[in-house]
Design a protein around this motif. Structure first.
Motif, PDB file in Angstrom:
ATOM      1  N   LEU A  66      -6.228  -2.263   3.307  1.00 24.70           N
ATOM      2  CA  LEU A  66      -6.693  -1.271   2.335  1.00 24.70           C
ATOM      3  C   LEU A  66      -7.713  -0.335   2.975  1.00 24.70           C
ATOM      4  N   TYR A  92       0.824  -1.205   0.000  1.00 28.33           N
ATOM      5  CA  TYR A  92       0.000   0.000   0.000  1.00 28.33           C
ATOM      6  C   TYR A  92       0.860   1.257   0.000  1.00 28.33           C
ATOM      7  N   PHE A  99      -5.855   2.135   5.150  1.00 26.61           N
ATOM      8  CA  PHE A  99      -5.133   3.121   4.358  1.00 26.61           C
ATOM      9  C   PHE A  99      -6.090   4.164   3.784  1.00 26.61           C
TER      10      PHE A  99
END
Length: 373
Positions: A289, A170, A292
């Motif tokens: 994810l 990421y 983030f």
């Protein structure tokens, strides 16, 4: 030929899958240049540890446990958190905190952009992870690989492999993920907001005092963060003190390069098929994810909240730069601002928020350790 056939027949489907994942990491590092200094060693390491009877990881041979060289490196550099901490010295030596010291209110965005960590901890608990595993998953949102390794190794070492892969992946995907998240919560008018920048010098004394002040404050607020914050600020101190240029140069180059090689290879100990190819791994990558994206969104929404009370408006994209992925996030924000208005320059504000996020992420890691250890 007989040995070759025996070796091929000993490879499991899972090991083939992990070898393919290793090849994918190598491809992303070379072709796409996504964090190549770590993805390439990790990819090669994933291939090495999934070849049967390689001798690189511990295994039983004729009833005797044989220790592999990667396990030796793992015990030496990761089990005791040495490699992540050494990398932080180099990162600290690379960072110029001048843009942050010119605009201290950027500290607020570094704090706000850690929202996704704690949001994801709650989500992971709902999906059945225990507190320590959830805390480890949430820290992926910091977009800070060494911090993720440091926290994971203490709270949930069995998740170290997928946590590391997710964190660095990421970080590498910042230019792809952040623009999508930012556009989802901002308008074109907001993205075109201009911010006047006044170039003001920061005194040498201020730059010298700053890392020591951060060490003292972090040490009392979140003592568990002190190994991370302390090494980061020590690296910055040798950069700014003015009498250790050779050490600063070595920390930025030779130290970081050497430790990155060893870290990438060594982390592959946790990337064997039996430890990596599980449903939990997919959930960890998915929740990483979420963390983030929510960090990015949290920073943007905080900037929009401040604009309700400010006469001089803040470009809300600045809030997204409060994550730890330095300097990629700041570059992404400037690029987006330039695409909306080619006379809009917000880079220095974005850099200030970005270096603030570097500090905030390690403090957040320390807070997580304080709460959940």
């Amino acid at each position: 030929m007989e040995s070759f056939v025996d070796g091929i027949s000993a490879v499991s489907t899972g090991q083939v899958g992990m070898i393919a994942i290793g090849a994918l990491l190598i491809y992303l590092g070379i072709k796409k240049q996504y964090e190549p200094t770590l993805l390439i060693p990790m990819g090669v390491g994933a291939i090495l540890v999934n070849i049967p009877h390689s001798g690189l990881i511990s295994q039983e041979i004729n009833g005797v446990e044989q220790e592999g060289i990667l396990d030796v490196l793992f015990d030496f550099g990761i089990s005791n958190e040495l490699f992540p901490l050494l990398i932080f010295i180099g990162i600290g030596a690379m960072i110029d905190f001048g843009p942050l010291l010119k605009n201290p209110f950027m500290f607020l965005f570094g704090a706000a952009a850690q929202f996704g960590i704690f949001f994801t901890i709650l989500v992971a608990i709902i999906f059945g992870f225990d507190l320590q595993e959830a805390a480890t998953i949430g820290i992926i949102g910091a977009a800070d690989g060494p911090t993720s390794i440091f926290v994971s190794n203490q709270l949930a070492p069995h998740l170290l492999g997928p946590i590391t892969v997710a964190a660095y992946s990421y970080m590498a995907l910042v230019p792809i993920i952040q623009p999508i998240a930012i556009r989802a919560v901002t308008t074109e008018k907001e993205r075109k907001i201009r911010m006047n920048y006044k170039a003001e010098a920061v005194s040498k004394t201020t730059k010298i005092i700053f890392p020591i002040a951060v060490i003292l404050i972090a040490g009392f607020v979140a003592p568990a963060s002190l190994p991370l914050v302390g090494f980061l600020m020590f690296g910055n101190f040798i950069r700014e003190c003015g009498v250790l240029d050779r050490l600063s140069s070595s920390a930025q180059n030779e130290l970081v390069n050497l430790v990155s090689i060893l870290l990438g290879l060594t982390i592959s100990v946790k990337m064997t098929a039996d430890q990596f190819l599980r449903l939990d791994t997919l959930l960890i990558i998915a929740f990483g994810l979420v963390a983030f994206v929510m960090d990015t969104v949290g920073g943007v929404l905080f900037a929009k909240l401040l604009n309700l009370f400010r006469k001089d408006k803040i470009n809300p994209m600045i809030g997204a730069a409060g994550i730890s992925a330095f300097p990629m996030s700041a570059r992404v924000i400037q690029k987006m601002a330039h695409e909306e208005d080619n006379q809009n320059f917000v880079l220095m504000y974005a850099v200030g928020a970005n270096v603030s996020g570097q500090i905030a992420s390690v403090v957040a890691g320390g807070l997580v350790l304080n709460f959940f250890t």
